[in-house]
Design an enzyme around this catalytic site. Structure first.
Site, short mmCIF file in Angstrom:
data_model
loop_
_atom_site.label_atom_id
_atom_site.label_comp_id
_atom_site.label_asym_id
_atom_site.label_seq_id
_atom_site.Cartn_x
_atom_site.Cartn_y
_atom_site.Cartn_z
N SER A 224 0.73 -1.12 -0.08
CA SER A 224 0.06 0.27 0.00
C SER A 224 0.80 1.24 0.09
O SER A 224 2.07 1.20 -0.05
CB SER A 224 -1.05 0.10 1.26
N LYS A 225 0.47 2.39 -0.02
CA LYS A 225 1.05 3.62 0.06
C LYS A 225 1.88 3.70 1.19
O LYS A 225 3.22 4.28 1.36
CB LYS A 225 0.18 5.07 -0.29
N ARG A 226 1.30 3.14 2.40
CA ARG A 226 2.07 3.23 3.58
C ARG A 226 3.21 2.38 3.63
O ARG A 226 4.16 2.67 4.32
CB ARG A 226 0.88 2.77 4.73
N THR A 227 3.14 1.14 2.85
CA THR A 227 4.21 0.18 3.22
C THR A 227 4.92 0.09 1.80
O THR A 227 5.86 -0.77 1.61
CB THR A 227 3.59 -1.07 3.37
#
Length: 466
Positions: A239-242
């Site tokens: 994801s964008k976070r990871t």
């Protein structure tokens, strides 16, 4: 035969980590085997493709220095060629016109699902030999074989076999007059002389369809290698976070391009326990056949460790242009302070990214705007600190301006005042930075420059005696 690989991104978004790894593997395989690496922009999705995304892909490829051996091929420039090949398949009876409406296609699929069958085209127009006519629903479908199977040896996944009975007559030209993905890429790869197709394993299902089109056109079938997914540390989809962000966002965050490449090459491939690879080593050692079948896990902490390794070990002069870019991005005028390479030497053991380094370097390019009141009270407002600052102001006015000489001057102050180095360094550190944290005091003073260092000591003395 000259080995030719290609990276073929779709400009419906920016270049992400998965795409960058594919590009790297294509580039390495071509370079190792003395072949050619080509770039193709698959921009036939006119609703979602944007000029901004095209430029972002080109910028990312340039920043990573994954240079192609010929100008990029744009699918939108090749529409006449796709029509020519489709017309040939029609003339040879290997493709046909079909005229179902969207509603009829949907009803066809629902009927198949109601019977517990795979939803697909039922071949209604396959043997009707309908001629061309003006119709908003007109498409061209490929006459896929109905018997036998498609077999290929995937260089990563191994043997793959697909029954032709499972494949329907796919559309190769849509009603809007544009070719579909599976058709266009085959025509492109034939014309570009591609011998090795290296791509994500989300394309495995497309491969048997494409192989049948190669055969229908009497063209050599390239070898295939489908790369497993990249997951996050928890084994979930990125994801964008990871980590699922644009490659250029990694530049913005302060990562070096060769650190990104070194990290990406190890996401699915290894050479013993080796972690650090130069570009030359990657070219010499990489083999697409050695790529792991299992999905890889993206670890931002390991990437940061690699990035810091290169910050510590690379020639500071070589890193200076990229660091100067970060200084400018942080609103810092690199011309109003020390040479970027000198700042790198002072800070590279303390940071993981160039962005972090640029922020810490601000003290040498702009006046101190905030003072740590606790640091001032603790390290400036006492008799020994005042004595240190007065001695330093005198010695720094005459010492040769280099870190070694500054260090010797500080040692002389310590000896004269009979104070430990901590009692000497901390008042000077607060004077130079407004805080009690900085790199070695000799580098901190050196990077400020003689005149600024003396001005800051005078300012600190005023605060100490106020």
């Amino acid at each position: 035969m000259t080995v030719r690989t290609r990276f073929a991104p779709s400009p419906t978004g920016f270049l992400h980590i998965g795409g960058a790894r594919t590009a790297l593997y294509c580039w390495l395989e071509a370079r190792r085997r003395g072949g050619q690496f080509l770039l193709r922009i698959e921009d036939t999705d006119r609703e979602r493709s944007t000029d901004e995304a095209v430029q972002a892909i080109l910028d990312a490829m340039a920043w990573l220095d994954l240079s192609a051996d010929a100008p990029a091929v744009y699918q939108t420039h090749r529409l006449a060629r796709y029509r020519e090949v489709a017309e040939r398949l029609l003339a040879e009876g290997k493709a046909y016109y079909a005229y179902e409406s969207k509603e009829e296609i949907e009803a066809m699929r629902e009927a198949a699902m109601a019977k517990g069958e795979k939803p697909r085209y039922n071949g209604y127009y396959r043997d009707r030999n309908e001629p061309y006519r003006e119709d908003p629903n007109r498409v061209i479908r490929f006459r896929n074989p109905t018997e036998g199977s498609v077999v290929f040896e995937d260089k990563v996944k191994g043997r793959v076999e697909w029954a032709n009975a499972e494949l329907d007559d796919l559309v190769i030209f849509r009603s809007d007059g544009w070719p579909t993905y599976n058709f266009a890429v085959v025509v492109d790869d034939i014309d570009m002389g591609i011998t090795e197709v290296i791509r994500g394993d989300d394309h495995v299902n497309n491969t048997p369809r494409q192989i049948n089109i190669y055969k229908a056109l009497g063209a050599p079938v390239p070898e295939f290698a489908h790369l497993p997914m990249i997951l996050d540390k928890e084994g979930k989809k990125l994801s964008k976070r990871t980590g699922s962000v644009s490659v250029m966002e990694y530049r913005d965050a302060g990562y070096l391009p060769h650190a990104i490449l070194n990290y990406l090459v190890r996401l699915g491939w290894s050479h013993g326990d080796q972690e650090i690879f130069s570009r030359e080593e990657m070219v010499r050692l990489f083999d697409i056949s050695d790529v792991n079948k299992a999905a890889s896990r993206f670890d931002t902490e390991k990437l940061a460790w690699l990035n810091q390794h290169y910050l510590k070990t690379d020639d500071p002069q070589a890193l200076a242009p990229e660091f100067a870019w970060h200084l400018q991005r942080a609103g810092i005028d690199a011309g109003r302070g020390p040479a970027p390479a000198d700042v790198i030497v002072a800070l590279r053991d303390r940071v993981h990214t160039l962005k972090e380094m640029a922020e810490r370097a601000r003290i040498w390019y702009a006046p101190i705007t905030e003072w740590d009141d606790k640091a001032v009270a603790k390290h400036l407002q006492n008799e020994s600190a005042v004595a240190v600052l007065k001695e330093a102001r005198i010695l720094l006015a005459e010492v040769e301006w280099k870190p070694e000489s500054i260090h010797q001057a500080i040692e002389r102050i310590a000896a004269k005042l009979e104070l430990g180095m901590g009692k000497i360094a901390q008042p000077l550190r607060v004077a130079m930075t407004g805080t009690q944290v900085s790199p070695s005091i000799d580098h901190t003073i050196y990077l400020a420059g003689r005149s600024v260092a003396i001005e800051r000591i005078a300012d600190a003395l005023a605060r100490a005696q106020s």
